[in-house]
Design an enzyme around this catalytic site. Structure first.
Site, PDB file in Angstrom:
ATOM      1  N   ASP A 265      42.079  45.990  44.017  1.00  0.00           N
ATOM      2  CA  ASP A 265      43.520  45.777  44.211  1.00  0.00           C
ATOM      3  C   ASP A 265      44.097  46.868  45.115  1.00  0.00           C
ATOM      4  O   ASP A 265      43.561  47.978  45.174  1.00  0.00           O
ATOM      5  CB  ASP A 265      44.200  45.794  42.837  1.00  0.00           C
ATOM      6  CG  ASP A 265      45.577  45.160  42.864  1.00  0.00           C
ATOM      7  OD1 ASP A 265      45.963  44.585  43.905  1.00  0.00           O
ATOM      8  OD2 ASP A 265      46.279  45.246  41.845  1.00  0.00           O
TER       9      ASP A 265
ATOM     10  N   GLY B 163      47.134  45.602  50.194  1.00  0.00           N
ATOM     11  CA  GLY B 163      48.445  45.421  50.815  1.00  0.00           C
ATOM     12  C   GLY B 163      49.253  46.710  50.800  1.00  0.00           C
ATOM     13  O   GLY B 163      49.841  47.108  51.816  1.00  0.00           O
TER      14      GLY B 163
ATOM     15  N   ARG C 171      49.413  43.662  56.372  1.00  0.00           N
ATOM     16  CA  ARG C 171      48.587  43.566  55.156  1.00  0.00           C
ATOM     17  C   ARG C 171      47.116  43.325  55.480  1.00  0.00           C
ATOM     18  O   ARG C 171      46.228  43.845  54.804  1.00  0.00           O
ATOM     19  CB  ARG C 171      49.106  42.435  54.262  1.00  0.00           C
ATOM     20  CG  ARG C 171      50.450  42.707  53.621  1.00  0.00           C
ATOM     21  CD  ARG C 171      50.907  41.509  52.806  1.00  0.00           C
ATOM     22  NE  ARG C 171      49.919  41.138  51.804  1.00  0.00           N
ATOM     23  CZ  ARG C 171      49.765  41.754  50.632  1.00  0.00           C
ATOM     24  NH1 ARG C 171      50.563  42.720  50.304  1.00  0.00           N
ATOM     25  NH2 ARG C 171      48.831  41.365  49.797  1.00  0.00           N
TER      26      ARG C 171
ATOM     27  N   SER D  19      40.886  34.893  44.330  1.00  0.00           N
ATOM     28  CA  SER D  19      41.073  34.141  43.084  1.00  0.00           C
ATOM     29  C   SER D  19      41.589  32.738  43.389  1.00  0.00           C
ATOM     30  O   SER D  19      42.102  32.476  44.491  1.00  0.00           O
ATOM     31  CB  SER D  19      42.067  34.867  42.172  1.00  0.00           C
ATOM     32  OG  SER D  19      43.381  34.645  42.624  1.00  0.00           O
ATOM     33  N   THR D  20      41.482  31.872  42.393  1.00  0.00           N
ATOM     34  CA  THR D  20      41.990  30.501  42.562  1.00  0.00           C
ATOM     35  C   THR D  20      43.513  30.519  42.752  1.00  0.00           C
ATOM     36  O   THR D  20      44.094  29.541  43.210  1.00  0.00           O
ATOM     37  CB  THR D  20      41.628  29.626  41.330  1.00  0.00           C
ATOM     38  OG1 THR D  20      41.886  30.382  40.135  1.00  0.00           O
ATOM     39  CG2 THR D  20      40.173  29.222  41.335  1.00  0.00           C
TER      40      THR D  20
ATOM     41  N   ASN E 207      45.005  32.954  44.659  1.00  0.00           N
ATOM     42  CA  ASN E 207      45.317  33.606  45.943  1.00  0.00           C
ATOM     43  C   ASN E 207      45.713  32.616  47.047  1.00  0.00           C
ATOM     44  O   ASN E 207      46.246  33.018  48.080  1.00  0.00           O
ATOM     45  CB  ASN E 207      44.143  34.482  46.435  1.00  0.00           C
ATOM     46  CG  ASN E 207      44.013  35.789  45.672  1.00  0.00           C
ATOM     47  OD1 ASN E 207      42.922  36.334  45.532  1.00  0.00           O
ATOM     48  ND2 ASN E 207      45.111  36.315  45.158  1.00  0.00           N
ATOM     49  N   TRP E 208      45.493  31.293  46.816  1.00  0.00           N
ATOM     50  CA  TRP E 208      45.909  30.302  47.826  1.00  0.00           C
ATOM     51  C   TRP E 208      47.425  30.309  48.004  1.00  0.00           C
ATOM     52  O   TRP E 208      47.937  29.794  48.988  1.00  0.00           O
ATOM     53  CB  TRP E 208      45.459  28.884  47.413  1.00  0.00           C
ATOM     54  CG  TRP E 208      43.976  28.701  47.336  1.00  0.00           C
ATOM     55  CD1 TRP E 208      43.230  28.610  46.193  1.00  0.00           C
ATOM     56  CD2 TRP E 208      43.046  28.577  48.429  1.00  0.00           C
ATOM     57  NE1 TRP E 208      41.896  28.445  46.507  1.00  0.00           N
ATOM     58  CE2 TRP E 208      41.761  28.416  47.869  1.00  0.00           C
ATOM     59  CE3 TRP E 208      43.178  28.596  49.826  1.00  0.00           C
ATOM     60  CZ2 TRP E 208      40.614  28.268  48.650  1.00  0.00           C
ATOM     61  CZ3 TRP E 208      42.032  28.448  50.599  1.00  0.00           C
ATOM     62  CH2 TRP E 208      40.777  28.286  50.010  1.00  0.00           C
TER      63      TRP E 208
END
Ligand code: FPP
Length: 259
Positions: A33, A36, A46, A78-79, A81-82
């Site tokens: 993490d 950004g 970013r 991750s699912t 992040n879309w």
């Protein structure tokens, strides 16, 4: 035992610490993490943080492998992040192409095998190809497994496993009374890792202290270490510091004896 120089995250004080080579966590999972924020602090876009984050992956993969880690799982996408802006999603999808395009020879040199867990069928074709090629190129490596969570979600993974078992029950090939924790584990995306499927140590960088839908089943008994550094600033020493913190813990797995 070997020593490393640890820097206190708040005071900046440097101290020499000893790591026990006999107690290196076999499976380390990292929620990478802060890309950004790292970029923002430098007045950069970013995506510059993600690019630097990719370089950190190279450093940390080699460091973990040298320390004797057997599986390094990295939460790359991750699912959820879309939901990010399309330009950022497109950039993140291109990263595996750049990463494997330049790093596979180094992975082979370090005997590191690539694995990917996630709904890879939903990734762009070029990303899927990069992943497939890297898995094929490193398939005979017998050292550390570098496991990328790509388009991965912990809840979705459990739902998929349950659906698969339910289909077998419906087809009459599985007796529901034999479904136990071991069988569910085997049907998760880490099932092929055998004894190594559950992380011993889970690290999250950038000061956040939450799981964000990562390996919900597998971290039941993991030790959690939260670090202040943003992922692009993470390096071998930060990894050693996290392992040092892990080695100060006493794992009991619900029992009373110290492990
Ligand atoms: C979280 O930081 C990071 C991500 C969502 C992407 C992680 C990806 C990499 C580190 C590169 C992966 C490399 C390969 C080879 C696939 P953030 O963007 O949420 O940071 P912020 O919380 O500071 O905004």
């Amino acid at each position: 035992m070997f020593s490393f120089l640890s820097k206190d995250q708040t005071t900046g004080e440097v101290a020499e610490r000893q790591l026990d080579e006999a107690n290196i966590p076999a499976h380390v999972a990292i929620i990478m993490d802060g890309n950004g924020r790292w970029a923002q602090q430098r007045h950069l876009p970013r995506i510059a943080g993600h690019k630097q984050g990719m370089n950190t992956v190279k450093t940390v993969a080699k460091a973990a492998s040298h320390l004797g880690v057997k599986v390094l799982t990295l939460y790359a996408f991750s699912t959820e992040n879309w939901k990010r802006p399309t330009t950022e999603v497109n950039y993140l999808m291109k990263l595996p192409v750049d990463f494997f395009g330049t790093f596979v020879p180094d992975l082979i040199k370090n005997n590191i095998r690539v694995k990917v867990m996630g709904y890879t069928e939903d990734l762009p074709d070029a990303t899927q190809k990069a992943v497939r090629d890297a898995i094929a190129a490193t398939k005979d490596c017998t050292g550390m497994v570098l496991n990328f969570a790509l388009n991965y979600g912990g809840r979705a993974e459990i739902v998929t496993a349950v659906q698969r078992l339910a289909q077998q029950v419906q087809a009459g090939t599985l007796d529901p009374t034999v479904i136990d924790e071991a069988l569910l584990s085997q049907n998760l995306m880490t099932g092929d890792l055998g004894d190594l499927q559950d992380p011993d140590l889970l690290i999250r960088t950038s000061g956040e202290e939450r799981l964000s839908n990562f390996m919900l089943w597998q971290v039941a008994y993991s030790e959690f270490v939260f670090m202040a550094q943003h992922w692009p600033d993470f390096d071998q020493t930060t990894l050693e510091e996290a392992i040092y913190q892990y080695q100060q813990r006493h794992r009991r797995f619900g029992g009373l004896t110290m492990a």
